[in-house]
Design an enzyme around this catalytic site. Structure first.
Site, short mmCIF file in Angstrom:
data_model
loop_
_atom_site.label_atom_id
_atom_site.label_comp_id
_atom_site.label_asym_id
_atom_site.label_seq_id
_atom_site.Cartn_x
_atom_site.Cartn_y
_atom_site.Cartn_z
N GLU A 116 -16.54 -6.80 6.36
CA GLU A 116 -15.67 -5.62 6.23
C GLU A 116 -16.11 -4.77 5.04
O GLU A 116 -16.94 -5.19 4.23
CB GLU A 116 -14.21 -6.06 6.10
CG GLU A 116 -13.69 -6.66 7.40
CD GLU A 116 -12.21 -6.96 7.40
OE1 GLU A 116 -11.56 -6.79 6.35
OE2 GLU A 116 -11.70 -7.38 8.46
N HIS A 230 -5.62 3.62 5.07
CA HIS A 230 -6.68 3.03 5.90
C HIS A 230 -7.37 4.17 6.64
O HIS A 230 -6.70 5.03 7.22
CB HIS A 230 -6.09 2.03 6.89
CG HIS A 230 -7.13 1.14 7.49
ND1 HIS A 230 -8.08 1.59 8.37
CD2 HIS A 230 -7.38 -0.18 7.31
CE1 HIS A 230 -8.87 0.59 8.71
NE2 HIS A 230 -8.46 -0.51 8.08
N ARG A 279 -12.26 1.67 1.07
CA ARG A 279 -11.34 2.45 1.92
C ARG A 279 -10.96 3.79 1.31
O ARG A 279 -10.80 4.78 2.03
CB ARG A 279 -10.07 1.64 2.15
CG ARG A 279 -10.32 0.53 3.11
CD ARG A 279 -9.09 -0.27 3.37
NE ARG A 279 -9.45 -1.32 4.31
CZ ARG A 279 -8.67 -2.34 4.64
NH1 ARG A 279 -7.48 -2.45 4.09
NH2 ARG A 279 -9.07 -3.23 5.50
N HIS A 340 -1.34 2.49 4.47
CA HIS A 340 -1.64 1.14 4.98
C HIS A 340 -1.16 0.03 4.06
O HIS A 340 -0.57 -0.94 4.51
CB HIS A 340 -3.14 1.04 5.19
CG HIS A 340 -3.59 -0.25 5.77
ND1 HIS A 340 -3.17 -0.68 7.01
CD2 HIS A 340 -4.42 -1.23 5.30
CE1 HIS A 340 -3.73 -1.85 7.28
NE2 HIS A 340 -4.48 -2.21 6.25
N ARG A 375 -7.34 -2.08 -2.94
CA ARG A 375 -7.47 -3.47 -2.47
C ARG A 375 -8.74 -3.66 -1.65
O ARG A 375 -9.08 -2.84 -0.78
CB ARG A 375 -6.27 -3.82 -1.60
CG ARG A 375 -6.39 -5.15 -0.91
CD ARG A 375 -5.20 -5.40 -0.02
NE ARG A 375 -5.17 -4.52 1.10
CZ ARG A 375 -5.39 -4.88 2.37
NH1 ARG A 375 -5.69 -6.13 2.65
NH2 ARG A 375 -5.32 -4.00 3.36
C1 LIG Z 1 -2.05 -3.27 10.95
C2 LIG Z 1 -2.36 -4.07 9.71
C3 LIG Z 1 -3.49 -4.88 9.66
C4 LIG Z 1 -3.76 -5.63 8.51
N1 LIG Z 1 -4.86 -6.46 8.50
C5 LIG Z 1 -5.07 -7.25 7.43
C6 LIG Z 1 -6.12 -8.21 7.42
O1 LIG Z 1 -6.85 -8.37 8.39
N2 LIG Z 1 -6.28 -8.98 6.30
C7 LIG Z 1 -5.49 -8.87 5.21
O2 LIG Z 1 -5.68 -9.59 4.22
N3 LIG Z 1 -4.49 -7.96 5.19
C8 LIG Z 1 -4.24 -7.18 6.27
N4 LIG Z 1 -3.21 -6.29 6.25
C9 LIG Z 1 -2.29 -6.31 5.12
C10 LIG Z 1 -1.43 -7.57 5.22
O3 LIG Z 1 -1.10 -7.78 6.58
C11 LIG Z 1 -0.15 -7.48 4.40
O4 LIG Z 1 -0.43 -7.05 3.11
C12 LIG Z 1 0.51 -8.85 4.31
O5 LIG Z 1 0.67 -9.38 5.61
C13 LIG Z 1 1.85 -8.76 3.62
O6 LIG Z 1 2.50 -10.00 3.79
P1 LIG Z 1 3.95 -10.19 3.22
O7 LIG Z 1 4.37 -11.56 3.64
O8 LIG Z 1 3.96 -9.83 1.79
O9 LIG Z 1 4.83 -9.06 3.97
P2 LIG Z 1 5.11 -8.84 5.52
O10 LIG Z 1 4.25 -9.69 6.36
O11 LIG Z 1 5.10 -7.40 5.77
O12 LIG Z 1 6.61 -9.39 5.68
C14 LIG Z 1 7.70 -8.75 5.05
C15 LIG Z 1 8.97 -9.45 5.46
O13 LIG Z 1 10.06 -8.96 4.67
C16 LIG Z 1 11.17 -8.68 5.50
N5 LIG Z 1 12.01 -7.69 4.84
C17 LIG Z 1 11.66 -6.52 4.27
N6 LIG Z 1 12.73 -5.93 3.71
C18 LIG Z 1 13.79 -6.75 3.95
C19 LIG Z 1 15.16 -6.71 3.63
N7 LIG Z 1 15.70 -5.70 2.93
N8 LIG Z 1 15.99 -7.72 4.05
C20 LIG Z 1 15.47 -8.76 4.76
N9 LIG Z 1 14.16 -8.86 5.06
C21 LIG Z 1 13.34 -7.87 4.67
C22 LIG Z 1 10.53 -8.19 6.80
O14 LIG Z 1 11.46 -8.28 7.87
C23 LIG Z 1 9.39 -9.22 6.91
O15 LIG Z 1 9.90 -10.42 7.45
C24 LIG Z 1 -2.92 -5.54 7.38
C25 LIG Z 1 -1.79 -4.72 7.43
C26 LIG Z 1 -1.50 -4.00 8.58
C27 LIG Z 1 -0.29 -3.12 8.60
#
Ligand SMILES: Cc1cc2nc3c(=O)[nH]c(=O)nc-3n(C[C@H](O)[C@H](O)[C@H](O)COP(=O)(O)OP(=O)(O)OC[C@H]3O[C@@H](n4cnc5c(N)ncnc54)[C@H](O)[C@@H]3O)c2cc1C
Length: 490
Positions: A116, A230, A279, A340, A375
């Site tokens: 990547e 992105h 990016r 993104h 990032r």
């Molecule tokens: C399309 C896409 C592709 C990506 N591809 C990659 C990749 O290949 N590799 C990589 O390293 N990163 C990638 N990323 C980035 C990565 O996916 C995210 O940074 C990472 O998954 C974030 O994980 P997290 O657990 O912090 O949050 P998330 O997985 O976003 O989870 C957040 C959680 O918090 C909950 N929540 C939020 N607010 C509240 C509230 N007020 N009350 C209750 N619950 C709440 C939501 O419901 C959810 O359950 C990608 C992002 C996107 C959008």
């Protein structure tokens, strides 16, 4: 007034993405754990992740190279100590999730590693182009097996309960009813801020509520102006689940190139890594091209790839493009930069601890310092794993107990005459790849005035609470944006 129902746990985790689920699994079986999330696991950015998890695990690689790429991509604004932890603890966390049943793509020669942008070597562990979905589903199976972990998956958390000295729980709405959850340790794993924008790749509901709640409770933040766009969101499908479908960087890793409306490969003159430049560089170049041509998008040309290969390597992208009337092996894909990833968040130490005792932050809502100003692709899932495990260890070692604490439920919340949709559209127009500082100054004043004199107060309800959080967070982001601009001008 009806009494508010109250429950007590040892640990509350807000968020059911990779950061939330993995932290829960890393906590001991003797702790009573509650996961609260606004939606089920499919409503997370983790579930959408396509590319994979950056890990220096291949023969041509080592953690020094991963360290160097992460620092360079972050413009050396990263915290080197945090980056060191990230790259050094990558493999041990990968082994743990493999123990949970996760199987990355491999053949007889070893892992099939993806390449990547801004990575010097191929180092992305993946499962086709659905890594997030597969990893998260596997981890959730493990969560369901644990008797000590409960999960409410329709709980909107809107307030941190704080004694002033420590965090003692959260308030949430479940089916419109106010609920109180008490615990000596609260972990925010609420993800980023993408849905503050109308052009985003992020899942619905990912709008920075956790960070706003932290700001309200006086928790320290960092990097609030550091937004990542992105380069390749699918153009024209922004009504698809309120987000643009992402065309993963891994497609460029397989040789796809970017072209303007005259078919020129414009990245050739911009950066030595061309389409695989960081990016921020690619997004900026696309923005500049769009400003000077008639089309509102550029083309991602992957037509050199054989259709069977494309379908096997990128099944999710292939299906989405076909549903959109494009065969990516024969036709170029129209793409635009989209909001993104958020590098900013609640400031933590290397064990997830925030400035409020008992409150931890993990994943995209945290600011560990690993990403700097930009990032490196596929480092965020890794961050969720490495710092999720560290956070779990820190919680297990903490002796804080909340016994019979006095708490007061929030009775009323302010409401404003600003709609969420209009704020999203404003962010897209003025806080995109290029910033409009006149509009930013003006909006900051408007938000401050609104918070000072809301239109009125009502019983807690989802819509008012959501607008309140958005306004609190936007005001803070815009304030920091102006402060940084002023510092740079001095
Ligand atoms: C399309 C896409 C592709 C990506 N591809 C990659 C990749 O290949 N590799 C990589 O390293 N990163 C990638 N990323 C980035 C990565 O996916 C995210 O940074 C990472 O998954 C974030 O994980 P997290 O657990 O912090 O949050 P998330 O997985 O976003 O989870 C957040 C959680 O918090 C909950 N929540 C939020 N607010 C509240 C509230 N007020 N009350 C209750 N619950 C709440 C939501 O419901 C959810 O359950 C990608 C992002 C996107 C959008």
């Amino acid at each position: 007034m009806m009494a508010v129902r109250r429950e007590a746990y040892d640990v509350i985790i807000v968020g059911a993405g990779l950061a939330g689920l993995y932290t829960a699994l890393q906590l001991g079986p003797d702790l009573r754990i509650l996961i609260l999330s606004e939606g089920d696991i499919t409503k997370t950015n983790s579930y959408l992740a396509q590319g994979g998890i950056a890990t220096a695990i291949g023969e041509a690689d080592d953690s020094e190279k991963h360290f160097a790429d992460t620092m360079a991509c972050g413009h050396f604004a990263n915290d080197p100590g945090a980056v060191r932890v990230l790259v050094d603890e990558a493999v041990e966390n990968i082994r743990i999730i493999e123990g949970y049943g996760v199987e990355f793509d491999a053949d007889e020669r070893g892992y099939k590693l993806g390449l990547e942008g801004a990575h010097a070597v191929a180092r992305i562990l993946r499962m086709g182009d659905h890594t997030g979905k597969t990893v998260l589903s596997k981890l959730y199976e493990r969560v369901l097996e644990r008797d000590n972990i409960a999960h409410y998956d329709h709980a909107y958390v809107y307030r941190l309960i704080s004694t002033g000295e420590c965090c003692a729980g959260v308030e949430a709405l479940i089916e419109d009813a106010q609920r109180i959850f008490m615990a000596p340790s609260v972990v925010l794993a609420t993800g980023g801020v993408g849905q503050l924008y109308s052009n985003t790749t992020n899942a619905i509901g990912i709008e920075g509520t956790g960070i706003a709640m932290g700001i309200e409770a006086g928790v320290k933040t960092a990097g609030l102006t550091d937004l990542q766009f992105h380069p390749t969101g699918l153009y024209g499908n922004d009504h698809y689940e309120s987000r643009h479908f992402l065309i993963s960087e891994a497609v460029r890793g397989e040789g796809a190139v970017l072209r303007d409306e005259n078919m020129n490969r414009f990245m050739e003159g911009v950066h030595p890594m061309k389409e695989l430049a960081p990016r921020d560089v690619v997004s900026r170049a696309i923005h500049d091209v769009i400003e000077h041509q008639s089309l509102g998008y550029v083309y991602l040309d992957a037509t050199h790839l054989d259709e069977r290969f494309f379908k096997e390597r990128f099944p999710t992208i292939y299906d989405c493009c076909r549903n959109f009337g494009i065969n990516p092996a024969h036709t170029m894909i129209p793409v635009v930069p989209c909001m993104h990833y958020y590098m900013g968040g609640l400031k933590t130490d290397l064990d997830g601890k925030t400035s409020l005792r008992g409150l931890y932050a993990v994943g995209e809502c945290s600011h560990t310092g690993v990403h700097g100003k930009n990032r490196l692709a596929s480092n965020s899932l890794l961050e969720a794993l490495v710092f999720g495990r560290r956070t779990a260890r820190a919680i297990s070692g903490d002796s804080l107990r909340v016994d019979d604490l006095k708490w007061i439920a929030l009775r009323e919340v302010p409401y404003f005459n600003m709609s969420f949709g209009s704020l999203q559209a404003w962010m897209t127009r003025n806080m995109g790849v290029v910033k409009n500082f006149d509009a930013i100054s003006d909006m900051k004043e408007r938000l401050e005035a609104a918070l000072w004199e809301p239109k009125g107060h009502r019983l807690p309800n989802w819509e008012d609470l959501r607008n309140f959080h958005v306004i609190v967070l936007m005001r803070e982001m815009l304030k920091k944006m102006i402060e940084e601009r002023d510092e740079n001008e001095i």
